[in-house]
Design a protein around this motif. Sequence first.
Motif, PDB file in Angstrom:
ATOM      1  N   VAL A 131      12.413  -9.733 -11.598  1.00 40.35           N
ATOM      2  CA  VAL A 131      12.619  -8.908 -12.800  1.00 40.35           C
ATOM      3  C   VAL A 131      14.017  -8.297 -12.783  1.00 40.35           C
ATOM      4  O   VAL A 131      14.749  -8.352 -13.777  1.00 40.35           O
ATOM      5  CB  VAL A 131      11.546  -7.790 -12.891  1.00 40.35           C
ATOM      6  CG1 VAL A 131      11.884  -6.816 -14.006  1.00 40.35           C
ATOM      7  CG2 VAL A 131      10.167  -8.396 -13.138  1.00 40.35           C
ATOM      8  N   TRP A 132      14.383  -7.730 -11.631  1.00 39.32           N
ATOM      9  CA  TRP A 132      15.679  -7.038 -11.591  1.00 39.32           C
ATOM     10  C   TRP A 132      16.833  -8.018 -11.761  1.00 39.32           C
ATOM     11  O   TRP A 132      17.769  -7.776 -12.519  1.00 39.32           O
ATOM     12  CB  TRP A 132      15.829  -6.251 -10.281  1.00 39.32           C
ATOM     13  CG  TRP A 132      16.921  -5.238 -10.396  1.00 39.32           C
ATOM     14  CD1 TRP A 132      18.208  -5.364  -9.975  1.00 39.32           C
ATOM     15  CD2 TRP A 132      16.837  -3.964 -11.039  1.00 39.32           C
ATOM     16  NE1 TRP A 132      18.925  -4.256 -10.302  1.00 39.32           N
ATOM     17  CE2 TRP A 132      18.118  -3.374 -10.955  1.00 39.32           C
ATOM     18  CE3 TRP A 132      15.818  -3.263 -11.681  1.00 39.32           C
ATOM     19  CZ2 TRP A 132      18.393  -2.108 -11.483  1.00 39.32           C
ATOM     20  CZ3 TRP A 132      16.097  -2.011 -12.195  1.00 39.32           C
ATOM     21  CH2 TRP A 132      17.363  -1.447 -12.100  1.00 39.32           C
ATOM     22  N   LEU A 133      16.766  -9.128 -11.028  1.00 38.44           N
ATOM     23  CA  LEU A 133      17.875 -10.088 -11.094  1.00 38.44           C
ATOM     24  C   LEU A 133      17.988 -10.688 -12.503  1.00 38.44           C
ATOM     25  O   LEU A 133      19.094 -10.877 -13.018  1.00 38.44           O
ATOM     26  CB  LEU A 133      17.688 -11.196 -10.060  1.00 38.44           C
ATOM     27  CG  LEU A 133      17.868 -10.774  -8.598  1.00 38.44           C
ATOM     28  CD1 LEU A 133      17.544 -11.931  -7.650  1.00 38.44           C
ATOM     29  CD2 LEU A 133      19.279 -10.268  -8.335  1.00 38.44           C
ATOM     30  N   HIS A 134      16.847 -10.968 -13.129  1.00 37.47           N
ATOM     31  CA  HIS A 134      16.886 -11.613 -14.449  1.00 37.47           C
ATOM     32  C   HIS A 134      17.188 -10.606 -15.561  1.00 37.47           C
ATOM     33  O   HIS A 134      18.123 -10.789 -16.340  1.00 37.47           O
ATOM     34  CB  HIS A 134      15.550 -12.314 -14.722  1.00 37.47           C
ATOM     35  CG  HIS A 134      15.549 -13.088 -16.007  1.00 37.47           C
ATOM     36  ND1 HIS A 134      15.189 -12.502 -17.216  1.00 37.47           N
ATOM     37  CD2 HIS A 134      15.878 -14.367 -16.295  1.00 37.47           C
ATOM     38  CE1 HIS A 134      15.292 -13.410 -18.179  1.00 37.47           C
ATOM     39  NE2 HIS A 134      15.713 -14.551 -17.647  1.00 37.47           N
ATOM     40  N   ASP A 135      16.388  -9.559 -15.626  1.00 35.76           N
ATOM     41  CA  ASP A 135      16.467  -8.664 -16.781  1.00 35.76           C
ATOM     42  C   ASP A 135      17.610  -7.660 -16.707  1.00 35.76           C
ATOM     43  O   ASP A 135      18.130  -7.240 -17.741  1.00 35.76           O
ATOM     44  CB  ASP A 135      15.144  -7.892 -16.936  1.00 35.76           C
ATOM     45  CG  ASP A 135      14.010  -8.792 -17.390  1.00 35.76           C
ATOM     46  OD1 ASP A 135      14.290  -9.934 -17.787  1.00 35.76           O
ATOM     47  OD2 ASP A 135      12.846  -8.352 -17.328  1.00 35.76           O
ATOM     48  N   SER A 153      10.361 -22.883 -12.537  1.00 36.51           N
ATOM     49  CA  SER A 153       9.087 -22.454 -13.130  1.00 36.51           C
ATOM     50  C   SER A 153       8.469 -21.315 -12.325  1.00 36.51           C
ATOM     51  O   SER A 153       7.788 -20.451 -12.886  1.00 36.51           O
ATOM     52  CB  SER A 153       8.115 -23.627 -13.237  1.00 36.51           C
ATOM     53  OG  SER A 153       7.858 -24.158 -11.966  1.00 36.51           O
ATOM     54  N   PHE A 154       8.724 -21.290 -11.020  1.00 34.94           N
ATOM     55  CA  PHE A 154       8.242 -20.169 -10.206  1.00 34.94           C
ATOM     56  C   PHE A 154       8.881 -18.869 -10.682  1.00 34.94           C
ATOM     57  O   PHE A 154       8.207 -17.851 -10.875  1.00 34.94           O
ATOM     58  CB  PHE A 154       8.574 -20.407  -8.728  1.00 34.94           C
ATOM     59  CG  PHE A 154       8.280 -19.223  -7.843  1.00 34.94           C
ATOM     60  CD1 PHE A 154       7.003 -19.002  -7.357  1.00 34.94           C
ATOM     61  CD2 PHE A 154       9.280 -18.321  -7.506  1.00 34.94           C
ATOM     62  CE1 PHE A 154       6.721 -17.891  -6.554  1.00 34.94           C
ATOM     63  CE2 PHE A 154       9.016 -17.213  -6.708  1.00 34.94           C
ATOM     64  CZ  PHE A 154       7.736 -17.002  -6.235  1.00 34.94           C
ATOM     65  N   GLN A 158       6.839 -15.820 -12.349  1.00 34.45           N
ATOM     66  CA  GLN A 158       6.879 -14.505 -11.707  1.00 34.45           C
ATOM     67  C   GLN A 158       7.314 -13.431 -12.694  1.00 34.45           C
ATOM     68  O   GLN A 158       6.765 -12.334 -12.719  1.00 34.45           O
ATOM     69  CB  GLN A 158       7.859 -14.529 -10.529  1.00 34.45           C
ATOM     70  CG  GLN A 158       7.300 -15.149  -9.268  1.00 34.45           C
ATOM     71  CD  GLN A 158       6.210 -14.286  -8.630  1.00 34.45           C
ATOM     72  OE1 GLN A 158       6.335 -13.077  -8.544  1.00 34.45           O
ATOM     73  NE2 GLN A 158       5.129 -14.920  -8.224  1.00 34.45           N
ATOM     74  N   LEU A 159       8.294 -13.771 -13.516  1.00 35.86           N
ATOM     75  CA  LEU A 159       8.797 -12.804 -14.501  1.00 35.86           C
ATOM     76  C   LEU A 159       7.700 -12.470 -15.518  1.00 35.86           C
ATOM     77  O   LEU A 159       7.471 -11.294 -15.842  1.00 35.86           O
ATOM     78  CB  LEU A 159      10.027 -13.378 -15.218  1.00 35.86           C
ATOM     79  CG  LEU A 159      10.718 -12.438 -16.182  1.00 35.86           C
ATOM     80  CD1 LEU A 159      11.390 -11.279 -15.434  1.00 35.86           C
ATOM     81  CD2 LEU A 159      11.766 -13.178 -17.016  1.00 35.86           C
ATOM     82  N   ALA A 160       7.024 -13.500 -15.997  1.00 34.83           N
ATOM     83  CA  ALA A 160       5.970 -13.275 -16.994  1.00 34.83           C
ATOM     84  C   ALA A 160       4.831 -12.449 -16.410  1.00 34.83           C
ATOM     85  O   ALA A 160       4.329 -11.508 -17.045  1.00 34.83           O
ATOM     86  CB  ALA A 160       5.450 -14.617 -17.511  1.00 34.83           C
ATOM     87  N   ARG A 161       4.424 -12.783 -15.196  1.00 39.17           N
ATOM     88  CA  ARG A 161       3.332 -12.033 -14.560  1.00 39.17           C
ATOM     89  C   ARG A 161       3.736 -10.581 -14.322  1.00 39.17           C
ATOM     90  O   ARG A 161       2.930  -9.667 -14.486  1.00 39.17           O
ATOM     91  CB  ARG A 161       2.963 -12.673 -13.221  1.00 39.17           C
ATOM     92  CG  ARG A 161       2.228 -13.975 -13.360  1.00 39.17           C
ATOM     93  CD  ARG A 161       1.908 -14.512 -11.997  1.00 39.17           C
ATOM     94  NE  ARG A 161       1.276 -15.819 -12.072  1.00 39.17           N
ATOM     95  CZ  ARG A 161       0.675 -16.404 -11.056  1.00 39.17           C
ATOM     96  NH1 ARG A 161       0.637 -15.818  -9.882  1.00 39.17           N
ATOM     97  NH2 ARG A 161       0.119 -17.583 -11.198  1.00 39.17           N
TER      98      ARG A 161
ATOM     99  N   LEU B   8       6.469 -15.163 -24.825  1.00 41.57           N
ATOM    100  CA  LEU B   8       7.362 -14.090 -25.282  1.00 41.57           C
ATOM    101  C   LEU B   8       8.686 -14.122 -24.521  1.00 41.57           C
ATOM    102  O   LEU B   8       9.756 -13.918 -25.095  1.00 41.57           O
ATOM    103  CB  LEU B   8       6.684 -12.725 -25.106  1.00 41.57           C
ATOM    104  CG  LEU B   8       5.433 -12.485 -25.967  1.00 41.57           C
ATOM    105  CD1 LEU B   8       4.744 -11.177 -25.581  1.00 41.57           C
ATOM    106  CD2 LEU B   8       5.787 -12.476 -27.457  1.00 41.57           C
ATOM    107  N   GLY B   9       8.585 -14.374 -23.202  1.00 43.83           N
ATOM    108  CA  GLY B   9       9.805 -14.476 -22.396  1.00 43.83           C
ATOM    109  C   GLY B   9      10.681 -15.624 -22.867  1.00 43.83           C
ATOM    110  O   GLY B   9      11.915 -15.487 -22.944  1.00 43.83           O
TER     111      GLY B   9
END
Lengths: 179, 197
Positions: A131-135, A153-154, A158-161, B8-9
């Motif tokens: 989350v931190w690295l992406h968002d 895809s991992f 992970q981000l979606a979850r 959504l992502g």
Amino acid sequence: MTVSLAVPDVLVARAQAGDEAALEALYRAFETPVYNLARRMLRRPEDAEDVLQETFLEVVRNIKQYRGEGHLWGWVRRIASTKALMRIRREQVRATESLDDEPGGPAMHVGANLDLERAFEVLSETSRAVVWLHDVEGYTHEEIAEQMGRSVSFSKSQLARAHARLRRMLNEDVGGATP
Amino acid sequence: MHCTMEDLGALRAGEGSVWARRHIITCAICQAELEALYQRVAQLKALPTLRPPRDRWPAVRAVMTAERARRRRSRSAWGGTLAAAALLAGVLLVQPSIVGESGNLHAELTQAKQQSATLEDSLQHYDVDGRVLTGHCAAVVAELEDRISDIDGTLATLTQRNVGEQDAELVKLWQQRVGLMRALVTARATRARYVGL
């Protein structure tokens, strides 16, 4: 975290020549963003401090290899995130932590109204890192996957979850849907 | 059926599926979810900056100093070894009697050198680049390495003079070196046990 850390070329050149004062100036310029990055990714503050130290040892050892391509902060940040991810991997091997499980830590009640910072703290280190690295840091899924040694895809799942979990913890009411 | 968080992502990244892109136009619930996602990310970006509770620069500097001293020591030791080898070869060719006259000192010298070499080997076992040391430990290691480096410099100088007059001093220096090496190995071994590596 939005960082605008312009470092004069002359300072970098002095650091590359081994000038200790210049190396300390680089440390002072980047210690907070490096620690913040590591601390957001890692659960324990002492681990983030170790990442800060390891990162700057590598900066000191390899500053001569920095050729000026891109912002120096980007180079330092890459070292820091790699160190933090290595620590997460090592911890997972030790604790055989499931990638999806939230380990023990702050009491967490799904559905309770937690503030975002507390809810983020509750996520597993792998989820926090993604989350931190992406968002926040703006890394792409490809970059995260490469650094983590996992698939794209991992990183995406992970981000979606993680966001689904944050949403539940924050008890957001946006019209009744629960993706 | 509504969008999943992955949908959504993907929409946020401009990579949504055809179905998701069509659905979001007409579904108020999913529009609200997407907006909430944007809000959450904005809030994450706005979280306060966390600052390190302690200054780690002294520890970084101590390790850096120790590494520089070790590099100097390695160069010095290598140079000293070459000089000593050259000198010994010269002595054996020109003055073979000197070796016989100072047999005891040579025996002590040989023993000290062997002990020093053994300790160097032991040090390799613990001395891993990149291992995190505490500031105190790194300072102790740096101090020991500096002192060993000084002795190596003196040894290199002495071996360029007359061996017969310097044997006693050489033995003393090598024995001091062994003592410092033991302390260095102990410092490294203690730290290795402490961190479990």
